[in-house]
Design a protein around this motif. Structure first.
Motif, short mmCIF file in Angstrom:
data_model
loop_
_atom_site.label_atom_id
_atom_site.label_comp_id
_atom_site.label_asym_id
_atom_site.label_seq_id
_atom_site.Cartn_x
_atom_site.Cartn_y
_atom_site.Cartn_z
N PHE A 82 0.85 -1.19 0.00
CA PHE A 82 0.00 0.00 0.00
C PHE A 82 0.89 1.25 0.00
CE2 PHE A 82 -4.63 -0.58 1.41
CZ PHE A 82 -4.75 -1.79 0.73
N PRO A 83 0.34 2.37 -0.45
CA PRO A 83 1.08 3.63 -0.31
C PRO A 83 1.07 4.10 1.14
CG PRO A 83 -1.07 4.02 -1.29
CD PRO A 83 -0.92 2.53 -1.20
N VAL A 84 2.05 4.92 1.48
CA VAL A 84 2.12 5.51 2.81
C VAL A 84 1.16 6.69 2.88
CG1 VAL A 84 3.62 6.72 4.45
CG2 VAL A 84 4.51 4.79 3.11
N ALA A 103 -13.86 3.22 2.72
CA ALA A 103 -13.24 3.66 3.97
C ALA A 103 -11.94 4.38 3.65
CB ALA A 103 -12.98 2.47 4.89
N THR A 104 -11.55 5.26 4.56
CA THR A 104 -10.26 5.94 4.47
C THR A 104 -9.46 5.59 5.71
OG1 THR A 104 -11.23 7.79 3.24
CG2 THR A 104 -9.10 8.16 4.28
N ALA A 105 -8.22 5.15 5.51
CA ALA A 105 -7.39 4.72 6.63
C ALA A 105 -5.96 5.20 6.43
CB ALA A 105 -7.42 3.19 6.76
N GLN A 106 -5.26 5.33 7.54
CA GLN A 106 -3.87 5.79 7.53
C GLN A 106 -2.93 4.59 7.58
OE1 GLN A 106 -3.12 9.10 7.39
NE2 GLN A 106 -0.91 8.79 7.35
N PHE A 107 -1.92 4.59 6.71
CA PHE A 107 -0.96 3.50 6.68
C PHE A 107 0.45 4.09 6.80
CE2 PHE A 107 -4.70 1.84 4.65
CZ PHE A 107 -4.77 0.54 5.10
N ASN A 108 1.22 3.52 7.74
CA ASN A 108 2.56 4.01 8.01
C ASN A 108 3.62 3.13 7.35
OD1 ASN A 108 1.49 6.02 9.71
ND2 ASN A 108 1.48 4.60 11.45
N ALA A 109 4.75 3.72 7.03
CA ALA A 109 5.86 2.97 6.45
C ALA A 109 6.37 1.93 7.43
CB ALA A 109 6.99 3.92 6.06
N ASP A 110 6.96 0.86 6.89
CA ASP A 110 7.58 -0.19 7.70
C ASP A 110 6.59 -0.84 8.67
OD1 ASP A 110 10.23 0.04 6.64
OD2 ASP A 110 10.50 1.85 7.84
N THR A 111 5.34 -0.94 8.28
CA THR A 111 4.31 -1.51 9.14
C THR A 111 3.45 -2.46 8.33
OG1 THR A 111 4.26 0.57 10.38
CG2 THR A 111 2.47 -0.97 10.78
N SER A 112 3.02 -3.56 8.98
CA SER A 112 2.09 -4.50 8.36
C SER A 112 0.71 -4.35 9.00
CB SER A 112 2.59 -5.94 8.52
OG SER A 112 3.80 -6.12 7.83
#
Length: 258
Positions: A82-84, A103-112
């Motif tokens: 996914f994009p960060v 839905a809208t969600a936040q995704f952080n780098a180096d995280t699963s």
């Protein structure tokens, strides 16, 4: 087309993909730092919102781009990059622009993460839930994520207890108990509605987990349903001692590109 659950009599493990890192530039005298990796996501479809499994098919779109097509109930795809940052995820009726869930969600780098579709029956709305996965396992321990994803009337929370009657964790519907430290070895659990002795929901088969392992198990399905029977599924595999209903299943992992 995705295949429905494949019954596991032996260890069913899903190998985690490794992200290749590009070398980073460093200042003189400094150790090069590894670049941040994009988030990786396990996408699961556990929303029984239709009359049968085939009718639950959805296309998955991320920031307007289709990444999976024809995904049906009971299936998952792991290690999707996914994009960060803030990401818009849509589930659509296949081949159309009709959005079933957004839905809208936040995704952080180096995280699963897990990104799981649930609900759609018995008054529970269809929705997407997001849960991070911790990969740093405490020394001498294992980690497990447990989820109550079954939209059953009156069953908004369950207690997972040892066979001796000790509470392991209380799990609310749609809120996975993530990254729980667990002693390695054999575990024998039951799922109850009240305390650890009233109204048994599941008697799970005993399972083994080793130090350093990460495993998951999710309760899904509907009570008294032939199309969506109550079950426990795993995206990581679980080593169970024997197989009986209800049992540990492994959802089919497959990727379908448009």
């Amino acid at each position: 087309m995705y295949t429905f659950f494949k019954i596991a009599l032996v260890w069913l493990a899903v190998a985690a993909g490794l992200l290749a890192a590009q070398p980073a530039l460093a200042q003189d005298g400094e150790t090069p730092a590894a670049p941040a990796a994009n988030p990786t996501v396990t996408i699961g479809h556990f929303a029984p919102f239709a009359a049968d499994v085939a009718s639950t098919a959805v296309d998955v779109r991320v920031n307007g781009t289709a990444i999976l097509t024809g995904m049906v109930y009971g299936n998952y795809v792991d290690n999707v990059e996914f994009p960060v940052g803030s990401v818009v995820i849509d589930l659509l009726t296949p081949g159309t622009e009709t959005v079933i869930v957004s839905a809208t969600a936040q995704f952080n780098a180096d995280t699963s993460y897990y990104l799981l579709a649930i609900g759609g029956a018995n008054g529970f709305p269809s929705k997407l839930i997001q849960t991070p996965v911790i990969t740093a396992i405490p020394a001498g321990k294992a980690l497990v994520t447990l989820g109550h994803l079954a939209p059953v009337t009156g069953l908004t929370a369950v207690n997972i207890c040892t066979d001796d009657g000790d509470l392991v964790v209380t799990v609310n519907y749609g809120e996975p108990a993530a990254n729980l430290p667990l002693d390695p070895g054999f575990h024998d659990w039951k799922i109850w509605v009240l305390g650890c002795s009233l109204i048994e929901v599941f008697d799970m088969p005993p399972f083994f987990i080793a130090a350093g392992d990460y495993r998951d198990a999710f309760a899904i399905g509907l009570r008294d349903s032939l199309a969506f029977p109550p079950n426990i599924v795993t995206t990581t595999g679980l080593l169970t001692l024997f197989n009986y209903l209800p049992t540990i299943h492994s959802s089919t992992s497959a990727r379908s590109q448009p």
